[in-house]
Design a protein around this motif. Structure first.
Motif, mmCIF file in Angstrom:
data_model
loop_
_atom_site.group_PDB
_atom_site.id
_atom_site.type_symbol
_atom_site.label_atom_id
_atom_site.label_comp_id
_atom_site.label_asym_id
_atom_site.label_seq_id
_atom_site.Cartn_x
_atom_site.Cartn_y
_atom_site.Cartn_z
ATOM 1 N N GLY A 237 29.581 42.478 34.343
ATOM 2 C CA GLY A 237 28.936 41.977 35.545
ATOM 3 C C GLY A 237 29.231 40.534 35.887
ATOM 4 O O GLY A 237 28.482 39.887 36.607
ATOM 5 N N LYS A 238 30.302 40.009 35.391
ATOM 6 C CA LYS A 238 30.641 38.601 35.606
ATOM 7 C C LYS A 238 31.470 38.425 36.875
ATOM 8 O O LYS A 238 32.144 39.329 37.338
ATOM 9 N N SER A 239 31.413 37.217 37.392
ATOM 10 C CA SER A 239 32.211 36.827 38.550
ATOM 11 C C SER A 239 33.078 35.644 38.126
ATOM 12 O O SER A 239 32.560 34.590 37.779
ATOM 13 N N VAL A 240 34.394 35.842 38.154
ATOM 14 C CA VAL A 240 35.348 34.864 37.639
ATOM 15 C C VAL A 240 36.163 34.280 38.788
ATOM 16 O O VAL A 240 36.653 35.018 39.644
ATOM 17 N N VAL B 149 42.339 44.559 35.997
ATOM 18 C CA VAL B 149 42.580 45.894 35.420
ATOM 19 C C VAL B 149 42.179 45.973 33.955
ATOM 20 O O VAL B 149 42.189 47.052 33.364
ATOM 21 N N ASN B 150 41.803 44.848 33.369
ATOM 22 C CA ASN B 150 41.382 44.825 31.966
ATOM 23 C C ASN B 150 39.913 44.457 31.789
ATOM 24 O O ASN B 150 39.494 44.103 30.689
ATOM 25 N N SER B 151 39.132 44.509 32.876
ATOM 26 C CA SER B 151 37.706 44.201 32.765
ATOM 27 C C SER B 151 36.963 44.787 33.957
ATOM 28 O O SER B 151 37.574 45.274 34.912
ATOM 29 N N GLU B 152 35.662 44.700 33.886
ATOM 30 C CA GLU B 152 34.820 45.128 35.002
ATOM 31 C C GLU B 152 34.359 43.934 35.828
ATOM 32 O O GLU B 152 33.628 44.096 36.805
ATOM 33 N N ALA B 153 34.779 42.747 35.442
ATOM 34 C CA ALA B 153 34.380 41.526 36.158
ATOM 35 C C ALA B 153 34.962 41.536 37.569
ATOM 36 O O ALA B 153 35.975 42.171 37.840
ATOM 37 N N LYS B 154 34.302 40.816 38.454
ATOM 38 C CA LYS B 154 34.809 40.592 39.808
ATOM 39 C C LYS B 154 35.658 39.326 39.746
ATOM 40 O O LYS B 154 35.155 38.246 39.412
ATOM 41 N N ILE B 155 36.941 39.441 40.047
ATOM 42 C CA ILE B 155 37.877 38.332 39.920
ATOM 43 C C ILE B 155 38.267 37.829 41.314
ATOM 44 O O ILE B 155 38.744 38.608 42.139
ATOM 45 N N THR B 156 38.074 36.545 41.547
ATOM 46 C CA THR B 156 38.469 35.926 42.814
ATOM 47 C C THR B 156 39.525 34.873 42.532
ATOM 48 O O THR B 156 39.377 34.070 41.626
#
Length: 192
Positions: A45-48, A64-71
């Protein structure tokens, strides 16, 4: 072709030739991205935020290697467009790319940050990202000072991963948790 399984060489083939040639200097290696997101996305649930995302290699590998939201934030629209096209082509939905200056971003929207020496292009013209790039020590130091201030204002437990550089943008309120890749990859957490 599964993005998660690609080597650096295979991943770089996804880019135009001119962009591929800059990989060794400007784009995060796949192995580094995987190590970084394992730390930054820990707990889910992280936002990076990737500061200076370039063509989005870190963001795509991390997504593609996590469930985090990557911006990814990048100042050059042509690089943002390349990133967005790859995310769309490979249906990577937990990443997005914005064309903006980090001065305009509210860092409080994010839990953690990835930083690959994004301002180095202002003091080192090898492998220029744009033909008009020139040495600009003033801008280099202004960005370092700004990012340090923004990092200082973030809450306790904020995480940062830096790759290369001297990490002078990391305030004293952050503790070095561990390092890897011969000291080039550093994992930080805000303690106070």
């Amino acid at each position: 072709m599964e993005l998660r399984e690609l080597t650096d060489e295979e991943f770089d083939l996804l880019y135009p030739v001119k962009i591929k040639k800059l990989s060794g200097t400007h784009w995060t290696p796949v192995g580094v991205a995987k190590k970084a997101i394992a730390y930054l996305g820990e707990g889910g649930g992280k936002s990076v935020l990737d500061l200076g995302s370039g063509v989005g290699k870190f963001c795509l590998v991390a997504a593609v290697n996590s469930e985090a939201k990557i911006t990814g934030v990048e100042q050059r629209m042509n690089l943002v467009q390349i990133s967005g096209k790859l995310a769309e082509k490979y249906q990577v939905e937990n990443t997005n790319f914005i064309c903006d200056d980090l001065r305009n971003l509210d860092f409080n929207q994010f839990d953690s940050f990835y930083f690959f020496n994004a301002f180095e292009e202002n003091i080192d013209l090898r492998d220029k990202l744009h033909k008009d790039n020139s040495i600009n020590h003033e801008q280099y130091h202004a960005y370092k000072k700004l990012i340090r201030k923004k990092f200082e204002e973030l809450p306790v437990e904020t995480r940062i991963v830096t790759y290369c550089g001297d990490a002078s943008e990391i305030p004293e309120s952050y503790r070095l948790i561990k390092s890897g890749n011969k000291g080039k990859l550093k994992f930080w957490e805000k303690r106070v």
